[in-house]
Motif scaffolding. Structure first.
Motif, PDB file in Angstrom:
ATOM      1  N   THR A  33      -8.111   7.913 -16.251  1.00  0.00           N
ATOM      2  CA  THR A  33      -8.719   6.939 -15.321  1.00  0.00           C
ATOM      3  C   THR A  33      -9.386   7.601 -14.125  1.00  0.00           C
ATOM      4  OG1 THR A  33      -6.650   6.698 -14.056  1.00  0.00           O
ATOM      5  CG2 THR A  33      -6.984   5.221 -15.951  1.00  0.00           C
ATOM      6  N   GLY A  34      -8.988   8.822 -13.815  1.00  0.00           N
ATOM      7  CA  GLY A  34      -9.515   9.497 -12.631  1.00  0.00           C
ATOM      8  C   GLY A  34      -8.896   9.016 -11.349  1.00  0.00           C
ATOM      9  N   LYS A  35      -7.858   8.161 -11.433  1.00  0.00           N
ATOM     10  CA  LYS A  35      -7.240   7.586 -10.240  1.00  0.00           C
ATOM     11  C   LYS A  35      -5.760   7.924 -10.194  1.00  0.00           C
ATOM     12  CE  LYS A  35     -10.312   3.591  -9.714  1.00  0.00           C
ATOM     13  NZ  LYS A  35     -10.370   2.120  -9.604  1.00  0.00           N
ATOM     14  N   SER A  36      -5.338   8.187  -8.978  1.00  0.00           N
ATOM     15  CA  SER A  36      -3.898   8.372  -8.780  1.00  0.00           C
ATOM     16  C   SER A  36      -3.220   7.042  -8.528  1.00  0.00           C
ATOM     17  CB  SER A  36      -3.643   9.323  -7.605  1.00  0.00           C
ATOM     18  OG  SER A  36      -4.180   8.785  -6.406  1.00  0.00           O
ATOM     19  N   VAL A  37      -3.987   6.042  -8.028  1.00  0.00           N
ATOM     20  CA  VAL A  37      -3.480   4.682  -7.829  1.00  0.00           C
ATOM     21  C   VAL A  37      -4.402   3.761  -8.605  1.00  0.00           C
ATOM     22  CG1 VAL A  37      -2.862   2.881  -6.186  1.00  0.00           C
ATOM     23  CG2 VAL A  37      -2.611   5.282  -5.542  1.00  0.00           C
ATOM     24  N   ALA A  38      -4.051   3.497  -9.863  1.00  0.00           N
ATOM     25  CA  ALA A  38      -4.899   2.669 -10.720  1.00  0.00           C
ATOM     26  C   ALA A  38      -4.437   1.228 -10.750  1.00  0.00           C
ATOM     27  CB  ALA A  38      -4.926   3.234 -12.133  1.00  0.00           C
ATOM     28  N   THR A  39      -3.154   0.996 -10.539  1.00  0.00           N
ATOM     29  CA  THR A  39      -2.613  -0.363 -10.567  1.00  0.00           C
ATOM     30  C   THR A  39      -1.714  -0.563  -9.349  1.00  0.00           C
ATOM     31  OG1 THR A  39      -0.668   0.287 -11.875  1.00  0.00           O
ATOM     32  CG2 THR A  39      -2.653  -0.364 -13.094  1.00  0.00           C
ATOM     33  N   ALA A  40      -1.345  -1.805  -9.130  1.00  0.00           N
ATOM     34  CA  ALA A  40      -0.513  -2.128  -7.965  1.00  0.00           C
ATOM     35  C   ALA A  40       0.841  -1.445  -8.044  1.00  0.00           C
ATOM     36  CB  ALA A  40      -0.341  -3.635  -7.851  1.00  0.00           C
ATOM     37  N   LYS A  41       1.382  -1.207  -9.273  1.00  0.00           N
ATOM     38  CA  LYS A  41       2.695  -0.578  -9.383  1.00  0.00           C
ATOM     39  C   LYS A  41       2.664   0.893  -9.001  1.00  0.00           C
ATOM     40  CE  LYS A  41       2.632   0.947 -14.227  1.00  0.00           C
ATOM     41  NZ  LYS A  41       3.338   0.905 -15.514  1.00  0.00           N
ATOM     42  N   ASP A  42       1.479   1.533  -9.045  1.00  0.00           N
ATOM     43  CA  ASP A  42       1.388   2.937  -8.647  1.00  0.00           C
ATOM     44  C   ASP A  42       1.670   3.101  -7.153  1.00  0.00           C
ATOM     45  OD1 ASP A  42       0.699   3.612 -11.261  1.00  0.00           O
ATOM     46  OD2 ASP A  42      -1.449   3.390 -10.871  1.00  0.00           O
ATOM     47  N   ASN A  43       1.071   2.236  -6.339  1.00  0.00           N
ATOM     48  CA  ASN A  43       1.303   2.248  -4.883  1.00  0.00           C
ATOM     49  C   ASN A  43       0.739   0.934  -4.353  1.00  0.00           C
ATOM     50  OD1 ASN A  43       1.173   2.613  -2.033  1.00  0.00           O
ATOM     51  ND2 ASN A  43       1.173   4.832  -2.316  1.00  0.00           N
ATOM     52  N   ALA A  44       1.578  -0.049  -4.177  1.00  0.00           N
ATOM     53  CA  ALA A  44       1.139  -1.411  -3.869  1.00  0.00           C
ATOM     54  C   ALA A  44       0.309  -1.474  -2.588  1.00  0.00           C
ATOM     55  CB  ALA A  44       2.356  -2.333  -3.767  1.00  0.00           C
ATOM     56  N   ALA A  45       0.745  -0.785  -1.533  1.00  0.00           N
ATOM     57  CA  ALA A  45       0.047  -0.862  -0.251  1.00  0.00           C
ATOM     58  C   ALA A  45      -1.350  -0.253  -0.351  1.00  0.00           C
ATOM     59  CB  ALA A  45       0.860  -0.158   0.831  1.00  0.00           C
ATOM     60  N   VAL A  46      -1.419   0.960  -0.911  1.00  0.00           N
ATOM     61  CA  VAL A  46      -2.714   1.622  -1.041  1.00  0.00           C
ATOM     62  C   VAL A  46      -3.633   0.838  -1.959  1.00  0.00           C
ATOM     63  CG1 VAL A  46      -3.875   3.703  -1.874  1.00  0.00           C
ATOM     64  CG2 VAL A  46      -1.794   3.898  -0.499  1.00  0.00           C
ATOM     65  N   TRP A  47      -3.068   0.325  -3.072  1.00  0.00           N
ATOM     66  CA  TRP A  47      -3.878  -0.447  -4.013  1.00  0.00           C
ATOM     67  C   TRP A  47      -4.474  -1.684  -3.337  1.00  0.00           C
ATOM     68  CZ3 TRP A  47      -3.585  -5.427  -5.977  1.00  0.00           C
ATOM     69  CH2 TRP A  47      -4.390  -5.696  -7.092  1.00  0.00           C
ATOM     70  N   ALA A  48      -3.672  -2.396  -2.500  1.00  0.00           N
ATOM     71  CA  ALA A  48      -4.143  -3.606  -1.814  1.00  0.00           C
ATOM     72  C   ALA A  48      -5.274  -3.265  -0.839  1.00  0.00           C
ATOM     73  CB  ALA A  48      -2.985  -4.275  -1.082  1.00  0.00           C
ATOM     74  N   ILE A  49      -5.094  -2.191  -0.068  1.00  0.00           N
ATOM     75  CA  ILE A  49      -6.141  -1.791   0.881  1.00  0.00           C
ATOM     76  C   ILE A  49      -7.427  -1.440   0.144  1.00  0.00           C
ATOM     77  CG2 ILE A  49      -6.804  -0.051   2.578  1.00  0.00           C
ATOM     78  CD1 ILE A  49      -3.834   0.121   3.358  1.00  0.00           C
ATOM     79  N   SER A  50      -7.281  -0.689  -0.956  1.00  0.00           N
ATOM     80  CA  SER A  50      -8.473  -0.253  -1.692  1.00  0.00           C
ATOM     81  C   SER A  50      -9.218  -1.439  -2.272  1.00  0.00           C
ATOM     82  CB  SER A  50      -8.082   0.723  -2.796  1.00  0.00           C
ATOM     83  OG  SER A  50      -7.337   0.087  -3.826  1.00  0.00           O
ATOM     84  N   LYS A  51      -8.475  -2.470  -2.737  1.00  0.00           N
ATOM     85  CA  LYS A  51      -9.138  -3.634  -3.324  1.00  0.00           C
ATOM     86  C   LYS A  51      -9.894  -4.447  -2.270  1.00  0.00           C
ATOM     87  CE  LYS A  51      -8.300  -2.813  -7.508  1.00  0.00           C
ATOM     88  NZ  LYS A  51      -9.432  -2.425  -8.369  1.00  0.00           N
TER      89      LYS A  51
END
Length: 510
Positions: A33-51
């Motif tokens: 995927t090229g991502k270290s945070v691809a889904t919310a379970k990887d890192n919920a806070a970072v994923w939310a900010i990125s979205k």
């Protein structure tokens, strides 16, 4: 203790291998995927900010498209305004040529009509995707940004561009009375003109100055008169009668050859008349036996020694501002002339619009001028009727449709002397309107282009920020993958060794 039922070493090796395989799966997911945070379970806070930031980037992409559309629309309007300015300048050249009496004005008028029709063609065609910015008065808003606050709320920012009306229509007169609006007053030679709106009526100011010469004066007395800066001096030689003195000054004034200024003498009375329509006359006298007076109801203003112009004026307010749709109607000599204000117009625009309206339709002998008081800054419309019927009325109504920015262009007629003179000042007003329109569009387009560049750079910065949060570090991932592969091989070997442990128990039973 050894047991054939419980192999603790194998369980430890198996758990270790499971952990290694789990990490291997995560690393392989990052690689794919090229991502270290691809889904919310990887890192919920970072994923939310990125979205949230990704949604902003998507919005800015749409804003960038809108700004590009707006810039193109304004570009069309700007080029149309610049073209109209050039065509109006060409018309001015024709109007200037028509000021000479020995030219073929009919042919000049034909050229002016062709240029006028071309202006209408330009303004009619100056649309982009159906929006014409040079034919109307409504504002056009272009979405320029989405501003997110610290609390998460989003507000839209817009660039407002004023449409510029370069049409030639006369507009529509409003029919709702506006009698309580104090826009100005009427002043002039008529006895007691009454404006149709709230405002004071200035007392009539004259076009004649009467100078009374006293009885005979002895030898050696000095007298002087100043007419528009030209001095006339007289020193008595012997006893001079008041009649002779009046005759001297009358002859001296007439000998100056000042345009529109004449003098007549009667027994002991000198009357100086100013027949200039739009120029006042300064008069000053020195000598105890020369005094000012009144004649024919026209009062000379002795305080400032000015004989007012032969014209009646509508003096507009310096504090009130016209409202879009307000119609100003001037009545003179049994006819009415209307100009309806557009958005953002000033009293100067109203005065010039009324001048154009009168020049376009007035009967022979009526002349107009727009004036500004150098002291107060107030604008006035001056109207002179050579026939002597100078009574003006002013009415203001609401609810009309604005006159076009090039109102009066259709009525330019240089086939007569009066028409050519009126056209010269009116074309200047139209050129000013088109120049203002082009300048306004140029400023708006420049602002839009600057905002478009900023949005592009902002989107790039947001994308970079999102990447720094969620993108996988491929160098680190590659190193971790190789390490996990070695660990996986060792884990398999350790599990194999642990599974061999129960085999050694068989030796105990041989």
């Amino acid at each position: 203790m050894s047991s054939i039922l419980t192999n603790n070493s194998a369980m430890v090796a198996l758990q270790t291998l499971k952990g290694i395989n789990k990490n291997m799966g995560q690393i392989q997911n990052e690689i794919s995927t090229g991502k270290s945070v691809a889904t919310a379970k990887d890192n919920a806070a970072v994923w939310a900010i990125s979205k949230v930031m990704e949604s902003d980037v998507k919005g800015f992409s749409g804003i960038s498209d809108g700004l590009a559309l707006g810039s193109s629309t304004i570009s069309v309007a700007r080029k149309a305004s610049e073209t109209v300015t050039k065509l109006l300048t060409d018309i001015k050249g024709k109007v200037v040529a028509a000021q000479e009496g020995n030219v073929d004005r009919e042919k000049i008028q034909t050229d002016i009509s062709a240029l006028r029709d071309q202006i209408k063609s330009v303004t009619g065609a100056a649309q982009f995707n159906g929006l014409n910015m040079v034919n109307g008065t409504e504002d056009v808003s272009i979405l320029s940004s989405l501003d997110r606050s610290g609390g998460g709320s989003v507000t839209a920012s817009q660039i407002t561009v004023n449409r510029q009306d370069l049409s030639t229509g006369a507009g529509k007169k409003g029919n709702t009375a506006a009698a309580t609006i104090s826009y100005g007053s009427i002043a002039g030679p008529s006895a007691t003109p009454t404006p149709a709106i709230t405002g004071t009526t200035t007392a009539a100011a004259g076009k004649n100055a009467t100078i009374t010469v006293s009885a005979a004066t002895p030898t050696g007395n000095n007298f002087s008169m100043n007419i528009n800066g030209t001095a006339i001096n007289y020193t008595t030689d012997g006893i001079v009668t008041n009649t002779a003195m009046a005759d001297f000054f009358a002859g001296a004034v007439n000998a100056l050859g000042l345009e529109g200024i004449t003098a007549t003498a009667a027994t002991g009375t000198l009357t100086i008349s100013n027949t200039n329509a739009f120029e006042s006359m300064e008069v000053a006298v020195q000598g105890a036996q020369l005094t000012y007076g009144n004649v024919n109801g026209f009062a000379h203003n002795a305080a400032n020694s000015v004989v007012e112009q032969r014209a009646e004026t509508v003096d507009f307010s310096t504090t009130a501002a016209p409202v879009n749709g307000d119609s100003f109607t001037v009545g003179i000599a049994g006819k009415t002339y209307t100009y309806t204000a557009g958005k953002g117009e000033t009293m100067e625009d109203i005065a010039r619009g009324l001048k154009t309206a009168i020049d376009s339709e007035a009967t022979t002998g009526i002349k107009t001028a727009v004036q500004q008081n150098t002291t107060t800054g107030a604008w006035s419309l001056a109207v002179d009727d050579a026939t002597g019927s100078r009574a003006l009325t002013l009415e203001v109504t609401k609810g009309g449709e604005a006159s076009g920015g090039l109102f009066g262009l259709d009525a330019i007629d240089v086939t007569t002397n009066d028409g050519a003179k009126a056209a010269l000042s009116n074309i200047e007003t139209m050129i000013g309107a088109s120049i203002d329109a082009a300048a306004a569009f140029g400023s708006a387009q420049k602002r839009i282009d600057i905002q478009s560049d900023f949005i592009s750079n902002l989107s790039d910065a947001l994308k970079s920020g999102i990447g720094s949060m969620v993108d996988a570090d491929m160098e680190e991932t590659s190193a971790r993958l190789q390490a996990l592969q070695v660990q996986q091989q060792l884990g398999v070997q350790a599990l194999s060794i642990a599974n061999q442990s129960p085999q050694s128990i068989l030796s105990l039973f041989r």
